[in-house]
Motif scaffolding. Structure first.
Motif, PDB file in Angstrom:
ATOM      1  N   LYS A 275      14.479-105.177 -69.132  1.00 38.85           N
ATOM      2  CA  LYS A 275      14.438-105.730 -70.531  1.00 38.85           C
ATOM      3  C   LYS A 275      13.700-106.015 -71.525  1.00 38.85           C
ATOM      4  O   LYS A 275      13.937-105.574 -72.941  1.00 38.85           O
ATOM      5  N   ALA A 276      12.054-106.025 -70.985  1.00 37.78           N
ATOM      6  CA  ALA A 276      11.565-105.749 -72.099  1.00 37.78           C
ATOM      7  C   ALA A 276      10.800-104.829 -73.001  1.00 37.78           C
ATOM      8  O   ALA A 276      10.796-104.958 -74.497  1.00 37.78           O
ATOM      9  N   GLY A 277      11.312-104.034 -72.193  1.00 36.14           N
ATOM     10  CA  GLY A 277      11.141-102.337 -73.028  1.00 36.14           C
ATOM     11  C   GLY A 277      11.919-102.024 -73.928  1.00 36.14           C
ATOM     12  O   GLY A 277      12.073-101.238 -74.629  1.00 36.14           O
ATOM     13  N   GLY A 278      13.299-102.693 -73.361  1.00 35.09           N
ATOM     14  CA  GLY A 278      14.659-102.182 -73.927  1.00 35.09           C
ATOM     15  C   GLY A 278      15.018-100.855 -73.399  1.00 35.09           C
ATOM     16  O   GLY A 278      15.745 -99.849 -74.138  1.00 35.09           O
ATOM     17  N   GLY A 279      14.409-100.304 -71.986  1.00 29.15           N
ATOM     18  CA  GLY A 279      14.443 -99.402 -71.564  1.00 29.15           C
ATOM     19  C   GLY A 279      13.596 -98.813 -70.838  1.00 29.15           C
ATOM     20  O   GLY A 279      12.231 -99.933 -70.790  1.00 29.15           O
ATOM     21  N   TYR A 280      12.644 -97.796 -71.017  1.00 32.31           N
ATOM     22  CA  TYR A 280      11.506 -97.575 -70.335  1.00 32.31           C
ATOM     23  C   TYR A 280      10.146 -97.527 -71.788  1.00 32.31           C
ATOM     24  O   TYR A 280      10.823 -96.303 -72.824  1.00 32.31           O
ATOM     25  N   ASP A 281       9.771 -98.376 -71.887  1.00 27.94           N
ATOM     26  CA  ASP A 281       8.473 -97.957 -72.688  1.00 27.94           C
ATOM     27  C   ASP A 281       7.044 -98.731 -71.908  1.00 27.94           C
ATOM     28  O   ASP A 281       6.538 -99.535 -72.436  1.00 27.94           O
ATOM     29  N   HIS A 282       6.743 -98.158 -70.813  1.00 23.05           N
ATOM     30  CA  HIS A 282       5.770 -98.003 -69.657  1.00 23.05           C
ATOM     31  C   HIS A 282       4.619 -97.202 -69.040  1.00 23.05           C
ATOM     32  O   HIS A 282       5.045 -96.412 -69.433  1.00 23.05           O
ATOM     33  N   CYS A 283       3.771 -97.879 -68.784  1.00 20.55           N
ATOM     34  CA  CYS A 283       2.832 -96.827 -68.700  1.00 20.55           C
ATOM     35  C   CYS A 283       2.955 -96.802 -66.745  1.00 20.55           C
ATOM     36  O   CYS A 283       3.072 -97.708 -66.333  1.00 20.55           O
ATOM     37  N   TRP A 284       2.870 -95.680 -66.251  1.00 23.84           N
ATOM     38  CA  TRP A 284       3.276 -95.074 -65.265  1.00 23.84           C
ATOM     39  C   TRP A 284       1.881 -94.634 -64.710  1.00 23.84           C
ATOM     40  O   TRP A 284       0.544 -93.696 -65.842  1.00 23.84           O
ATOM     41  N   VAL A 285       1.070 -94.723 -63.838  1.00 21.64           N
ATOM     42  CA  VAL A 285      -0.529 -95.126 -63.499  1.00 21.64           C
ATOM     43  C   VAL A 285      -0.672 -93.358 -62.358  1.00 21.64           C
ATOM     44  O   VAL A 285       0.518 -93.763 -61.401  1.00 21.64           O
ATOM     45  N   LEU A 286      -1.400 -92.413 -62.541  1.00 24.93           N
ATOM     46  CA  LEU A 286      -0.662 -91.660 -61.882  1.00 24.93           C
ATOM     47  C   LEU A 286      -1.566 -91.520 -60.171  1.00 24.93           C
ATOM     48  O   LEU A 286      -2.407 -92.028 -60.542  1.00 24.93           O
ATOM     49  N   LYS A 287      -0.969 -90.806 -58.912  1.00 21.28           N
ATOM     50  CA  LYS A 287      -1.711 -90.564 -57.918  1.00 21.28           C
ATOM     51  C   LYS A 287      -1.953 -89.832 -57.575  1.00 21.28           C
ATOM     52  O   LYS A 287      -2.553 -88.473 -58.575  1.00 21.28           O
ATOM     53  N   ARG A 288      -4.236 -89.430 -57.576  1.00 18.82           N
ATOM     54  CA  ARG A 288      -4.942 -89.224 -57.290  1.00 18.82           C
ATOM     55  C   ARG A 288      -5.718 -88.991 -56.437  1.00 18.82           C
ATOM     56  O   ARG A 288      -5.860 -90.140 -55.731  1.00 18.82           O
ATOM     57  N   SER A 289      -6.437 -87.604 -56.546  1.00 22.72           N
ATOM     58  CA  SER A 289      -6.860 -88.076 -55.211  1.00 22.72           C
ATOM     59  C   SER A 289      -8.642 -87.386 -55.638  1.00 22.72           C
ATOM     60  O   SER A 289      -9.737 -86.921 -54.994  1.00 22.72           O
ATOM     61  N   GLY A 290      -8.306 -87.454 -56.993  1.00 24.32           N
ATOM     62  CA  GLY A 290     -10.167 -87.043 -57.876  1.00 24.32           C
ATOM     63  C   GLY A 290      -9.649 -86.835 -59.329  1.00 24.32           C
ATOM     64  O   GLY A 290      -9.196 -87.071 -59.712  1.00 24.32           O
ATOM     65  N   GLU A 291     -11.128 -86.060 -59.665  1.00 20.20           N
ATOM     66  CA  GLU A 291     -10.794 -85.657 -60.981  1.00 20.20           C
ATOM     67  C   GLU A 291      -9.839 -84.810 -61.479  1.00 20.20           C
ATOM     68  O   GLU A 291      -9.486 -83.858 -60.454  1.00 20.20           O
ATOM     69  N   GLY A 292      -9.800 -84.103 -62.776  1.00 20.71           N
ATOM     70  CA  GLY A 292      -9.132 -82.655 -63.012  1.00 20.71           C
ATOM     71  C   GLY A 292      -8.296 -82.475 -63.486  1.00 20.71           C
ATOM     72  O   GLY A 292      -7.563 -83.936 -63.113  1.00 20.71           O
ATOM     73  N   LEU A 293      -7.691 -81.223 -63.462  1.00 19.18           N
ATOM     74  CA  LEU A 293      -5.732 -81.121 -63.734  1.00 19.18           C
ATOM     75  C   LEU A 293      -5.082 -81.724 -63.047  1.00 19.18           C
ATOM     76  O   LEU A 293      -4.973 -80.659 -62.149  1.00 19.18           O
ATOM     77  N   VAL A 294      -3.738 -82.599 -62.746  1.00 21.46           N
ATOM     78  CA  VAL A 294      -3.377 -82.882 -61.521  1.00 21.46           C
ATOM     79  C   VAL A 294      -1.827 -82.706 -62.642  1.00 21.46           C
ATOM     80  O   VAL A 294      -1.101 -82.928 -63.570  1.00 21.46           O
ATOM     81  N   GLN A 295      -0.394 -82.366 -62.060  1.00 20.78           N
ATOM     82  CA  GLN A 295       0.481 -82.425 -62.088  1.00 20.78           C
ATOM     83  C   GLN A 295       1.008 -83.840 -61.477  1.00 20.78           C
ATOM     84  O   GLN A 295       1.473 -83.731 -60.562  1.00 20.78           O
ATOM     85  N   PHE A 296       1.599 -84.787 -62.874  1.00 16.29           N
ATOM     86  CA  PHE A 296       2.186 -85.630 -62.516  1.00 16.29           C
ATOM     87  C   PHE A 296       3.786 -85.915 -62.616  1.00 16.29           C
ATOM     88  O   PHE A 296       4.525 -86.697 -62.248  1.00 16.29           O
ATOM     89  N   ALA A 297       4.146 -84.936 -63.625  1.00 18.44           N
ATOM     90  CA  ALA A 297       6.167 -85.515 -64.232  1.00 18.44           C
ATOM     91  C   ALA A 297       6.502 -83.978 -63.962  1.00 18.44           C
ATOM     92  O   ALA A 297       5.782 -83.137 -64.617  1.00 18.44           O
ATOM     93  N   THR A 298       7.717 -83.634 -63.755  1.00 15.79           N
ATOM     94  CA  THR A 298       8.893 -82.489 -63.299  1.00 15.79           C
ATOM     95  C   THR A 298       9.895 -83.092 -64.033  1.00 15.79           C
ATOM     96  O   THR A 298      10.569 -84.785 -63.976  1.00 15.79           O
ATOM     97  N   VAL A 299      10.221 -82.679 -65.535  1.00 18.46           N
ATOM     98  CA  VAL A 299      11.641 -82.665 -66.186  1.00 18.46           C
ATOM     99  C   VAL A 299      12.081 -81.737 -66.249  1.00 18.46           C
ATOM    100  O   VAL A 299      12.423 -80.308 -66.697  1.00 18.46           O
TER     101      VAL A 299
END
Length: 380
Positions: A275-299
């Motif tokens: 309701k607050a965002g009128g849909g999705y307009d939010h920050c997702w926190v990534l799952k990480r095991s360390g630093e560096g480039l990680v894949q977080f999304a697939t569409v």
């Protein structure tokens, strides 16, 4: 004498084959070209750069705002189509738009009431989003001309953009020297490298604000299937400023840990965050095991088969579903109506300067801000 015609035929055939091979080899070369894109009211010239890889993927970028104006991706039948919202000329970008394809800074996302304190001193920013500051101010990095340098290497082409944001520009302290490098490789991946240095303590949160539509701009994005490697979001109040605590996605419309259509939860307004965002307009926190480039999304877009994979070094991503598009803007033969595009803005959390428990966005003299994000395209 009878062998001569045969010999001539063979030689001609060999010559045709050689010419054909040469043309094919030429087609497999990555290229970058430049053309005039238009003029700003102050007389500055904007240019448009076309990056093309060996497969025929094309990315257009202008040095005005570092905007990605076009990006093509293949479907399951090998057909290429533009998959980003934007315009074919400079004028609509100058007339006002919701950050289509732009580089965003000095601070991407929102800062509460346009104020923050740093080392005991309070700074005031432009209020340009309700009661808050958004995406760098009234003239952020998305509205300036960047110094552009072409990059041509064996397997990649790219564009290096540089800009110096002066001390107190848009209210931010410190002379901030920024370099952003776009590179297109032959794996159909567009990589964005951001670096910045400052001569005074400041806050920095850079991102790219491309709106994607993997249908090839044919219809809305509600049937896109999204996977996000995240167990929690940063919940917000009614002005879209973080409450300061994280919220688990399990059992909520924000659970994209398995491929889920955007339409599945976007209208569940009984959830206070939807309701607050009128849909999705939010920050997702990534799952990480360390630093560096990680894949977080697939569409994935089911009908075309287009797939976009997103990788980053950042701790979070703003997933936005074009809730504020209203059909007043058109471009590339499409009407940009509500939920016609989605954004995956890699970032630090919103309002971090006012939330000391969040990962810091403070940059000090002698330090280098450095992040990387990669968008890779394929089809299934």
């Amino acid at each position: 004498m009878r062998r001569i015609p045969f010999l001539l035929t063979a030689l001609v055939g060999l010559a045709i084959f050689s010419c054909s091979k040469t043309k094919n080899e030429e087609k497999m070369i990555s290229t970058i070209s430049k053309e005039a894109f238009g003029q700003l009211p102050d007389g500055q010239q904007a240019d448009l750069y076309t990056l093309t890889n060996a497969n025929g993927m094309t990315v257009n970028i202008t040095n005005y705002g570092g905007i990605v104006t076009k990006l093509t991706a293949p479907d399951k039948n090998g057909q290429w189509a533009d998959v980003v919202l934007g315009f074919d000329s400079l004028a609509p970008y100058l007339s006002g738009h919701p950050f289509f394809g732009a580089l965003v800074g000095r601070y991407g996302n929102r800062i509460a009431k346009g104020k923050f304190k740093l080392n005991g001193q309070e700074y005031s920013l432009a209020i340009n989003n309700g009661v808050n500051a958004l995406h760098g101010g009234t003239k952020g990095f998305d509205k300036v001309i960047w110094k552009a340098t072409e990059i041509k290497q064996d397997s990649v082409v790219g564009l290096q953009l540089e800009y110096t944001s002066k001390d107190m520009e848009e209210g931010y302290p410190g002379n901030l020297t920024v370099k952003v490098v776009y590179t297109l490789d032959n794996e159909n991946a567009l990589t964005i490298d951001y670096t910045a240095t400052t001569d005074k303590p400041t806050v920095v949160n850079l991102t790219n604000h491309s709106y994607f539509n993997l249908t090839g701009l044919k219809r809305d994005i509600l049937d896109h299937e999204v996977t996000l490697e995240s167990d929690s979001i940063v919940p917000v109040d009614t002005t879209l400023i973080p409450t300061g605590k994280l919220r688990a996605v399990e059992g909520t419309p924000f659970d994209f840990r398995k491929a889920t259509k955007i339409s599945a939860g976007i209208n569940k307004t009984e959830d206070e965050q939807i309701k607050a965002g009128g849909g999705y307009d939010h920050c997702w926190v990534l799952k990480r095991s360390g630093e560096g480039l990680v894949q977080f999304a697939t569409v994935r877009e089911p009908e075309s088969g287009r797939v976009m994979e997103v990788f980053t070094t950042e701790p979070a991503v703003q997933f936005y579903t074009g809730n504020f598009l209203d059909g007043k803007l058109t471009g590339k033969g499409a009407t940009y109506s509500k939920r016609f595009g989605f954004c995956l803005e890699t970032e630090h959390y919103p309002d971090s300067p006012n939330q000391p428990q969040f990962p810091t966005t403070t940059l000090n003299p002698g330090e280098t801000y450095k992040t990387t994000t990669k968008y890779k395209f394929s089809a299934k």
